[in-house]
Design a protein around this motif. Structure first.
Motif, PDB file in Angstrom:
ATOM      1  N   LEU A 276      81.415 -22.452  13.819  1.00 34.94           N
ATOM      2  CA  LEU A 276      80.477 -22.921  14.833  1.00 34.94           C
ATOM      3  C   LEU A 276      79.121 -22.218  14.736  1.00 34.94           C
ATOM      4  O   LEU A 276      78.077 -22.850  14.861  1.00 34.94           O
ATOM      5  N   PHE A 277      79.141 -20.908  14.499  1.00 35.02           N
ATOM      6  CA  PHE A 277      77.888 -20.165  14.413  1.00 35.02           C
ATOM      7  C   PHE A 277      77.166 -20.368  13.080  1.00 35.02           C
ATOM      8  O   PHE A 277      75.954 -20.162  12.994  1.00 35.02           O
ATOM      9  N   ASN A 278      77.884 -20.745  12.059  1.00 38.31           N
ATOM     10  CA  ASN A 278      77.285 -20.937  10.736  1.00 38.31           C
ATOM     11  C   ASN A 278      77.291 -22.397  10.309  1.00 38.31           C
ATOM     12  O   ASN A 278      77.277 -22.691   9.114  1.00 38.31           O
ATOM     13  N   ASN A 279      77.279 -23.284  11.256  1.00 39.43           N
ATOM     14  CA  ASN A 279      77.351 -24.707  10.977  1.00 39.43           C
ATOM     15  C   ASN A 279      76.195 -25.176  10.090  1.00 39.43           C
ATOM     16  O   ASN A 279      76.398 -25.930   9.142  1.00 39.43           O
ATOM     17  N   GLN A 280      74.984 -24.726  10.366  1.00 32.52           N
ATOM     18  CA  GLN A 280      73.829 -25.131   9.563  1.00 32.52           C
ATOM     19  C   GLN A 280      73.925 -24.594   8.139  1.00 32.52           C
ATOM     20  O   GLN A 280      73.541 -25.269   7.186  1.00 32.52           O
TER      21      GLN A 280
END
Length: 77
Positions: A6-10
């Motif tokens: 979720l935090f590293n989705n990009q």
């Protein structure tokens, strides 16, 4: 794993075939959840779901690794 994705989705979206990689990452914690749930209810069903998720996650990750290597090799040739 869920927090990481979720935090590293990009950052994950920069990878080739990132949807397959993301799916593999999501199936793993689902399997862990089913491991916990099988102790409380519907033992057999959650046990099957757990193993299906572990197998699915492993297969998806293996396919992603293979396709990433093949794509990279094709681009370098």
């Amino acid at each position: 794993v869920v927090v990481f994705t979720l935090f590293n989705n990009q950052k994950l979206k920069r990878f080739y075939n990132w949807k397959l990689l993301f799916s593999a990452f999501i199936l793993f914690p689902a399997a862990c959840l089913f491991t916990i749930l099988e102790e409380f209810m519907l033992k057999e069903i959650f046990n099957y779901l757990e193993h299906i998720c572990y197998a699915g996650s492993s297969v998806m990750l293996a396919i992603w690794c293979y396709t990433s290597i093949v794509k990279e090799k094709a681009e370098n040739d």
